[in-house]
Design a protein around this motif. Structure first.
Motif, PDB file in Angstrom:
ATOM      1  N   UNK B 107       0.897  -1.204   0.102  1.00 42.06           N
ATOM      2  CA  UNK B 107       0.052   0.026  -0.088  1.00 42.06           C
ATOM      3  C   UNK B 107       0.987   1.334   0.085  1.00 42.06           C
ATOM      4  N   UNK B 109       4.051   1.399  -0.732  1.00 37.80           N
ATOM      5  CA  UNK B 109       4.752   1.387  -1.978  1.00 37.80           C
ATOM      6  C   UNK B 109       4.049   2.202  -3.112  1.00 37.80           C
ATOM      7  N   UNK B 110       2.811   1.592  -3.177  1.00 31.84           N
ATOM      8  CA  UNK B 110       1.965   2.151  -4.223  1.00 31.84           C
ATOM      9  C   UNK B 110       1.678   3.805  -4.097  1.00 31.84           C
ATOM     10  N   UNK B 111       1.499   4.121  -2.944  1.00 36.50           N
ATOM     11  CA  UNK B 111       1.386   5.650  -2.713  1.00 36.50           C
ATOM     12  C   UNK B 111       2.702   6.292  -3.318  1.00 36.50           C
ATOM     13  N   UNK B 112       3.636   5.840  -2.726  1.00 35.31           N
ATOM     14  CA  UNK B 112       5.033   6.399  -2.917  1.00 35.31           C
ATOM     15  C   UNK B 112       5.507   6.153  -4.289  1.00 35.31           C
ATOM     16  N   UNK B 113       5.084   5.331  -5.333  1.00 37.22           N
ATOM     17  CA  UNK B 113       5.705   5.321  -6.630  1.00 37.22           C
ATOM     18  C   UNK B 113       4.709   5.934  -7.463  1.00 37.22           C
ATOM     19  N   UNK B 114       3.655   6.810  -6.878  1.00 38.43           N
ATOM     20  CA  UNK B 114       2.946   7.314  -8.181  1.00 38.43           C
ATOM     21  C   UNK B 114       3.502   8.433  -8.721  1.00 38.43           C
ATOM     22  N   UNK B 115       3.648   8.485 -10.071  1.00 42.70           N
ATOM     23  CA  UNK B 115       4.431   9.570 -10.865  1.00 42.70           C
ATOM     24  C   UNK B 115       4.088  10.886 -10.417  1.00 42.70           C
ATOM     25  N   UNK B 120       0.431  11.714  -5.296  1.00 47.42           N
ATOM     26  CA  UNK B 120       0.995  11.234  -4.078  1.00 47.42           C
ATOM     27  C   UNK B 120       0.717  12.128  -2.930  1.00 47.42           C
ATOM     28  N   UNK B 192      10.030   4.956   1.874  1.00 47.46           N
ATOM     29  CA  UNK B 192      10.064   4.486   0.425  1.00 47.46           C
ATOM     30  C   UNK B 192      10.156   5.848  -0.661  1.00 47.46           C
ATOM     31  N   UNK B 193       9.524   6.984   0.231  1.00 43.57           N
ATOM     32  CA  UNK B 193       9.537   8.134  -0.776  1.00 43.57           C
ATOM     33  C   UNK B 193      10.695   8.707  -0.924  1.00 43.57           C
ATOM     34  N   UNK B 197      16.232   5.879  -6.115  1.00 42.27           N
ATOM     35  CA  UNK B 197      15.688   5.093  -7.003  1.00 42.27           C
ATOM     36  C   UNK B 197      16.810   4.609  -8.162  1.00 42.27           C
ATOM     37  N   UNK B 198      17.776   5.422  -8.090  1.00 45.46           N
ATOM     38  CA  UNK B 198      18.890   5.129  -8.975  1.00 45.46           C
ATOM     39  C   UNK B 198      19.688   3.722  -8.814  1.00 45.46           C
TER      40      UNK B 198
END
Lengths: 276, 298
Positions: B107, B109-115, B120, B192-193, B197-198
């Motif tokens: 959950x 992860x889903x929120x934090x990875x919205x473009x 977000x 997570x946010x 990500x690199x």
């Protein structure tokens, strides 16, 4: 290249995550919606819809015990928040702005303990302390002391985080310009940490308005707070009047959420200015 | 760096400097003093006293009798009834932490990875609202859902899968999960946010599969959030009082209710003190184990 939020997922992974996400939101919100809806139901039994009515709200506002508990709650929340905010803020200043002082290490530990101690333990130890050791009668004031004892630490943590993100060059500049300590604090430090102080105060307010356990331990006869009073009502019998007062309490929580979001947005924009 | 750039006090004699440092240190002490005194009176001393009380005899009204010592209450912790309540509390707190993590991680992860940042923030506000909402009210919502006329009960009866759950252990578990899930999601989201990500991208470039990159890079990097969230869920679950009291029955007593009972109808304050100290110790042990396992990530 700017850092992208997340890496590219396969479409089916993303779709699953999205479905899961909205299902969890459904889980989080559906019970609250149903609770609010039944506060308008013209039926004595919660769960059976009996047409629209305002009468439970009328009952609630006409219930002197309930209104007494509400005004006690507001009184306790405001007094404990003001004191906890002052204590928490000075503690954060002492810990962050002064490098070394007598008993700092011990204070650093004591300050954080109320955050991690279970509320039941806190309530039990305050009850024993007030009734067996100190010659105090349980009253609204013992509730206030109890609320300060656990919320001051939360304020301190939030203000300290804010202080840690500020460099002290502005304060040094003020002092170099012959501002004395008090003026420096009032004109420079305090405005800079204000978003943190307000955030901490709102958390203290919420904690005080939410608390059931500590209040139940240290309340005196006849001076209950709203959550404890409602808790007692629920245990006796569930009525739509409880749904009405619950909706009122949710409304208060909601106002506090948006006020706190407002402060966070302002604090972020002021931090943004600093970086420019 | 030239002498001119230096702070004026650097030019002062070491003696003056030491004096200034000492004055500064006293200023720090006096700034903290009111809070220090308050916490000693209303936190540290009560904590010491409750530990002392756990070793005292009780009077006929259940209050402690100072000066008459006994180990009775600590031995009583071994009673089958007390052990059952203790194990049930630890088990439910553990189960709740595990399930919150299992539900909360994808959950968050889903929120934090919205473009889009707007999306977000919007989703984050949707998590913050239940997080800040009154806990008692949120628990009460489940009381009506799980009761005879409640929606969950109707669904269960309609499908034939379950009946009225109110006053059973599953009801308490559901209440705990519902109550503390937001406490897990927020720290997970923050971790997570802020992830780099690199690093995940690099793993993918080196031909790690999506799952492997997640397991070896994303998951370890979000460890601080996992630890913070688990502590935030485990502690209040272990001391839960409102949830088992409203959704559970006599067979689902948890440590929280059991302690409150000792101070009320149970009329045994010293034993209540013993249980309170025990729950605090359990919680400290759990926190320490958790920190050890996660290393010094927090």
């Amino acid at each position: 290249m700017s850092v992208q939020q997340g890496t590219a997922h396969r479409p089916w992974v993303d779709r699953l995550l999205t479905i899961n996400g909205w299902l969890i939101f459904g889980f989080l919100y559906l019970p609250i919606f149903i609770l609010v809806i039944y506060s308008f139901s013209d039926s004595k039994i919660v769960g059976i819809w009996g047409g629209f009515t305002w009468k439970w709200y009328g009952r609630m506002f006409g219930n002197p015990e309930m209104m007494g508990a509400l005004s006690n709650s507001i009184k306790v929340a405001i007094i404990s928040t003001v004191i906890a905010t002052i204590l928490g803020t000075t503690a954060a200043l002492a810990l962050d702005r002064y490098r070394k002082w007598l008993g700092k290490g011990a204070f650093d530990v004591i300050m954080y303990m109320p955050v991690i101690i279970p509320e039941v333990t806190m309530g039990a130890m305050l009850l024993i302390w007030f009734t067996q050791v100190l010659p105090i009668n349980l009253s609204i004031w013992t509730i206030i002391l109890g609320h300060i004892a656990f919320s001051a630490s939360f304020v301190a943590i939030i203000v300290r985080a804010r202080l840690a993100n500020l460099d002290d060059s502005l304060e040094e500049a003020a002092r170099d310009l012959y501002a004395n300590r008090w003026t420096t604090f009032r004109r420079v430090t305090l405005p800079l940490i204000m978003p943190g102080v307000m955030g901490g105060a709102l958390l203290a307010l919420t904690l005080s308005l939410d608390d059931v356990i500590i209040t139940e331990f240290v309340q005196g006869p006849g001076a209950s707070l709203l959550p404890v009073y409602v808790f007692g009502l629920i245990k006796r019998q569930v009525t739509p009047e409880i749904n009405a007062v619950s909706t009122l309490m949710l409304g208060i929580s909601m106002v506090l959420v948006f006020v706190s979001l407002g402060f966070q947005a302002r604090s972020r924009s002021s931090e943004g200015n600093k970086e420019e | 760096m030239t002498m001119l750039d230096d702070h004026p006090s650097e030019e002062a004699s070491p003696e003056l400097e030491k004096k200034a440092e000492r004055a500064e240190s006293w200023r720090g002490f006096f700034t903290a003093l009111p809070t220090y005194v308050f916490l000693i009176i209303f936190f540290v001393l009560p904590l010491i006293i409750i530990t002392v009380i756990s070793f005292t005899e009780r009077s006929r009204t259940g209050k402690p009798v100072l000066g008459e010592w006994t180990l009775e209450w600590w031995i009583k912790l071994g009673d089958p009834l007390v052990r059952t309540v203790g194990f049930r509390s630890v088990w439910l707190a553990f189960l709740n932490t595990a399930f919150s993590l299992l539900l909360g991680y994808p959950f968050a992860y889903w929120i934090a990875t919205r473009k889009s940042a707007i999306m977000r923030n919007f989703l984050l506000v949707l998590v913050l609202i239940p997080f800040w909402s009154n806990f008692l009210v949120r628990t009460y919502a489940w009381r009506t859902l799980l009761d005879s006329n409640g929606l969950i009960t109707s669904i269960g009866e309609w499908t034939g899968l379950w009946g009225k759950m109110l006053f059973t252990e599953p009801a308490v578990f559901l209440g705990l999960l519902y109550g503390y899930l937001p406490f897990m999601v927020l720290p997970l989201y923050a971790a997570i946010e802020h992830l780099d990500w690199n690093l995940v991208e690099a793993a993918r470039d080196l031909y790690a599969g999506a799952w492997k990159a997640f397991r070896k890079v994303t998951l370890p990097l979000s460890m601080p959030g996992i630890i913070a969230g688990s502590i935030l869920v485990f502690i209040p679950s272990l001391g839960a009082y409102v949830t088992p009291d409203l959704l559970g029955g006599a067979k689902t007593t948890l440590l929280g209710n059991y302690i409150v009972t000792q101070f009320k109808s149970g009329r045994n304050w010293p034993f209540g003190a013993t249980l309170s100290v025990t729950i605090l110790a359990l919680m400290m042990i759990a926190t320490i184990i958790y920190f050890r396992k996660g290393g010094k990530t927090l």
